[in-house]
Design a protein around this motif. Structure first.
Motif, PDB file in Angstrom:
ATOM      1  N   UNK A 180     -13.827 -72.559  46.236  1.00 55.17           N
ATOM      2  CA  UNK A 180     -13.405 -71.162  46.369  1.00 55.17           C
ATOM      3  C   UNK A 180     -12.153 -70.900  45.533  1.00 55.17           C
ATOM      4  N   UNK A 181     -12.136 -69.754  44.891  1.00 54.14           N
ATOM      5  CA  UNK A 181     -10.966 -69.310  44.138  1.00 54.14           C
ATOM      6  C   UNK A 181     -10.499 -67.958  44.670  1.00 54.14           C
ATOM      7  N   UNK A 182      -9.193 -67.775  44.628  1.00 55.07           N
ATOM      8  CA  UNK A 182      -8.630 -66.482  45.038  1.00 55.07           C
ATOM      9  C   UNK A 182      -8.560 -65.582  43.824  1.00 55.07           C
ATOM     10  N   UNK A 183      -9.205 -64.452  43.901  1.00 49.47           N
ATOM     11  CA  UNK A 183      -9.241 -63.492  42.793  1.00 49.47           C
ATOM     12  C   UNK A 183      -8.387 -62.268  43.144  1.00 49.47           C
ATOM     13  N   UNK A 198      -9.315 -61.492  47.009  1.00 55.23           N
ATOM     14  CA  UNK A 198     -10.538 -61.867  47.701  1.00 55.23           C
ATOM     15  C   UNK A 198     -10.922 -63.274  47.277  1.00 55.23           C
ATOM     16  N   UNK A 199     -11.690 -63.941  48.146  1.00 50.27           N
ATOM     17  CA  UNK A 199     -12.138 -65.300  47.868  1.00 50.27           C
ATOM     18  C   UNK A 199     -13.516 -65.260  47.180  1.00 50.27           C
ATOM     19  N   UNK A 200     -13.604 -65.915  46.062  1.00 47.00           N
ATOM     20  CA  UNK A 200     -14.841 -65.963  45.287  1.00 47.00           C
ATOM     21  C   UNK A 200     -15.366 -67.403  45.263  1.00 47.00           C
ATOM     22  N   UNK A 201     -16.657 -67.562  45.597  1.00 48.70           N
ATOM     23  CA  UNK A 201     -17.257 -68.894  45.559  1.00 48.70           C
ATOM     24  C   UNK A 201     -17.698 -69.227  44.137  1.00 48.70           C
ATOM     25  N   UNK A 202     -17.269 -70.366  43.659  1.00 51.70           N
ATOM     26  CA  UNK A 202     -17.676 -70.868  42.355  1.00 51.70           C
ATOM     27  C   UNK A 202     -18.472 -72.155  42.542  1.00 51.70           C
ATOM     28  N   UNK A 203     -19.159 -72.575  41.507  1.00 49.31           N
ATOM     29  CA  UNK A 203     -19.925 -73.828  41.553  1.00 49.31           C
ATOM     30  C   UNK A 203     -19.514 -74.714  40.390  1.00 49.31           C
ATOM     31  N   UNK A 204     -19.126 -75.929  40.713  1.00 52.07           N
ATOM     32  CA  UNK A 204     -18.750 -76.910  39.696  1.00 52.07           C
ATOM     33  C   UNK A 204     -19.957 -77.830  39.478  1.00 52.07           C
ATOM     34  N   UNK A 205     -20.475 -77.832  38.245  1.00 51.03           N
ATOM     35  CA  UNK A 205     -21.662 -78.612  37.929  1.00 51.03           C
ATOM     36  C   UNK A 205     -21.281 -79.928  37.264  1.00 51.03           C
ATOM     37  N   UNK A 206     -21.961 -80.990  37.668  1.00 57.59           N
ATOM     38  CA  UNK A 206     -21.737 -82.303  37.060  1.00 57.59           C
ATOM     39  C   UNK A 206     -23.082 -82.992  36.833  1.00 57.59           C
ATOM     40  N   UNK A 207     -23.112 -83.895  35.855  1.00 58.73           N
ATOM     41  CA  UNK A 207     -24.358 -84.607  35.527  1.00 58.73           C
ATOM     42  C   UNK A 207     -24.780 -85.494  36.691  1.00 58.73           C
ATOM     43  N   UNK A 208     -26.091 -85.603  36.884  1.00 60.58           N
ATOM     44  CA  UNK A 208     -26.626 -86.477  37.931  1.00 60.58           C
ATOM     45  C   UNK A 208     -27.877 -87.172  37.415  1.00 60.58           C
ATOM     46  N   UNK A 209     -28.080 -88.397  37.830  1.00 60.96           N
ATOM     47  CA  UNK A 209     -29.295 -89.143  37.507  1.00 60.96           C
ATOM     48  C   UNK A 209     -29.473 -90.218  38.562  1.00 60.96           C
ATOM     49  N   UNK A 210     -30.686 -90.705  38.668  1.00 60.16           N
ATOM     50  CA  UNK A 210     -30.925 -91.732  39.672  1.00 60.16           C
ATOM     51  C   UNK A 210     -32.395 -92.063  39.772  1.00 60.16           C
ATOM     52  N   UNK A 211     -32.729 -92.811  40.797  1.00 55.71           N
ATOM     53  CA  UNK A 211     -34.102 -93.260  41.028  1.00 55.71           C
ATOM     54  C   UNK A 211     -34.445 -93.074  42.500  1.00 55.71           C
TER      55      UNK A 211
END
Length: 370
Positions: A180-183, A198-211
């Motif tokens: 969350x970030x304060x805007x 106001x509070x704004x929801x953000x999404x932090x994306x990171x690489x993922x891999x697996x089996x």
């Protein structure tokens, strides 16, 4: 049991009643055959072996039957009256004397059935299911509830493939974690500006891999194109754990449809069913608040399959001068099919809804004017 007729183009077996000589039929929800005339029963002996799975590699040793054999299978010779009945089924009735006929699947089929789920409800049970279904249809004409008999009423076994497989899947994707970030923003009211947050929801994306790995058991695929697969899917679930080793006696008195989808093609359809399950496993493995799956590479091992026969009642009833088709899962009683709608009932509900909305609107207008 009468001996197979090996001189004609197809073998056909019937099961004479030891009491009156008429032909026995399988009695639903039992392990016995019964004479429809004198009601004499005859137990079906337990199978000498259990239900077997075919290893997928065995298909290479299962060549297609020659065209002549496929054509011969379309002709039953009745051991009772010697009449010839053309059919592309594994079991049928003689079109002249109604003797139940069962073909020797091993003589004509590339792959013979390994298992069967016998009929669990008889005609009366199917009629009861139809009455319950028709009486519970919303917007159905009132006269539909009086439907108690079917104009056509046929019990059929339908062919299905089941597949087992062990899967290992490598995936790549992205994991999304919310934060969350304060805007800060400006609001102007009556010419005056003020700063608010106001509070704004953000999404932090990171690489993922697996089996991920999963074992699939009895993935079910219809082996016939004679009934739309979308319709057959509505008859699920099927009690596959109650399947018993295939024995011809369970077919006597019912029609049995031959498969026209080869197991190789059925496996492709089974993999389509496995795919969303595997992708869901990938998303669970990625974790986080959101997931993106970019690629999935699946390896299959331990592949096996079998052909199983499942029971369905096909019904047609007349209403309003039209024929309506229904299917009943002959083990669970699940009913799917076509039904008429009452225009008068739909119109009455629509007018009632409009009247309610109008009254509520008038009340709101009156209250706001005070």
């Amino acid at each position: 049991m009468s001996d197979p007729d090996t001189t004609g183009p197809a073998t056909a077996r019937s099961y004479p009643c030891q009491s009156c000589g008429a032909s026995l039929e399988y009695a639903p929800a039992t392990n016995a055959m019964r004479c429809p005339y004198c009601k004499q029963g005859q137990p079906i002996a337990p199978a000498a072996r259990g239900v077997r799975e075919h290893g997928y590699a065995e298909l290479a040793q299962m060549p297609l039957k020659p065209r002549e054999a496929a054509e011969a299978a379309r002709l039953f010779i009745c051991p009772g009256c010697q009449a010839r009945t053309e059919s592309d089924t594994l079991s049928e009735r003689c079109q002249f004397c109604a003797t139940p006929l069962v073909a020797d699947a091993g003589a004509t089929e590339r792959i013979t059935p390994e298992a069967v789920v016998p009929f669990g409800i008889d005609r009366n049970g199917a009629r009861a299911a139809l009455r319950t279904w028709t009486s519970s249809r919303w917007f159905a004409p009132s006269t539909l509830k009086r439907v108690t008999e079917a104009e056509t009423f046929k019990g059929s076994y339908l062919p299905y493939w089941t597949y087992d497989a062990d899967t290992v899947s490598d995936y790549t994707g992205q994991r999304g974690d919310h934060y969350w970030e304060t805007e800060t923003y400006t609001v102007t009211t009556n010419g005056e500006s003020r700063t608010e947050t106001r509070e704004i929801m953000r999404t932090r994306w990171s690489h993922a891999s697996g089996t991920v790995s999963r074992a699939f058991d009895d993935v079910l695929v219809a082996g016939t194109t004679r009934v739309a697969s979308k319709q057959l899917e509505k008859l699920t679930p099927w009690p596959l754990d109650e399947a018993i080793p295939y024995q011809e006696q369970y077919l006597a008195g019912f029609q049995t449809v031959r498969y026209d989808i080869e197991p190789e093609d059925g496996l492709d359809l089974a993999k389509e069913q496995m795919s969303p399950v595997i992708r869901a496993d990938c998303r669970d493995d990625i974790g986080g608040d959101e997931q993106r799956v970019h690629s999935v590479d699946t390896r299959y091992s331990g592949l096996s399959f079998k052909l199983v026969l499942l029971p369905v009642w096909f019904l047609s009833y007349l209403h309003g001068g039209r024929s309506w088709n229904v299917m009943v899962n002959a083990h669970t009683g699940e009913v799917i099919g076509q039904r008429p709608y009452s225009t008068a009932k739909i119109l009455a509900v629509t007018l009632t809804a409009v009247a309610i909305v109008t009254v509520v609107t008038l009340i709101l207008i009156r209250n706001s004017a005070r």
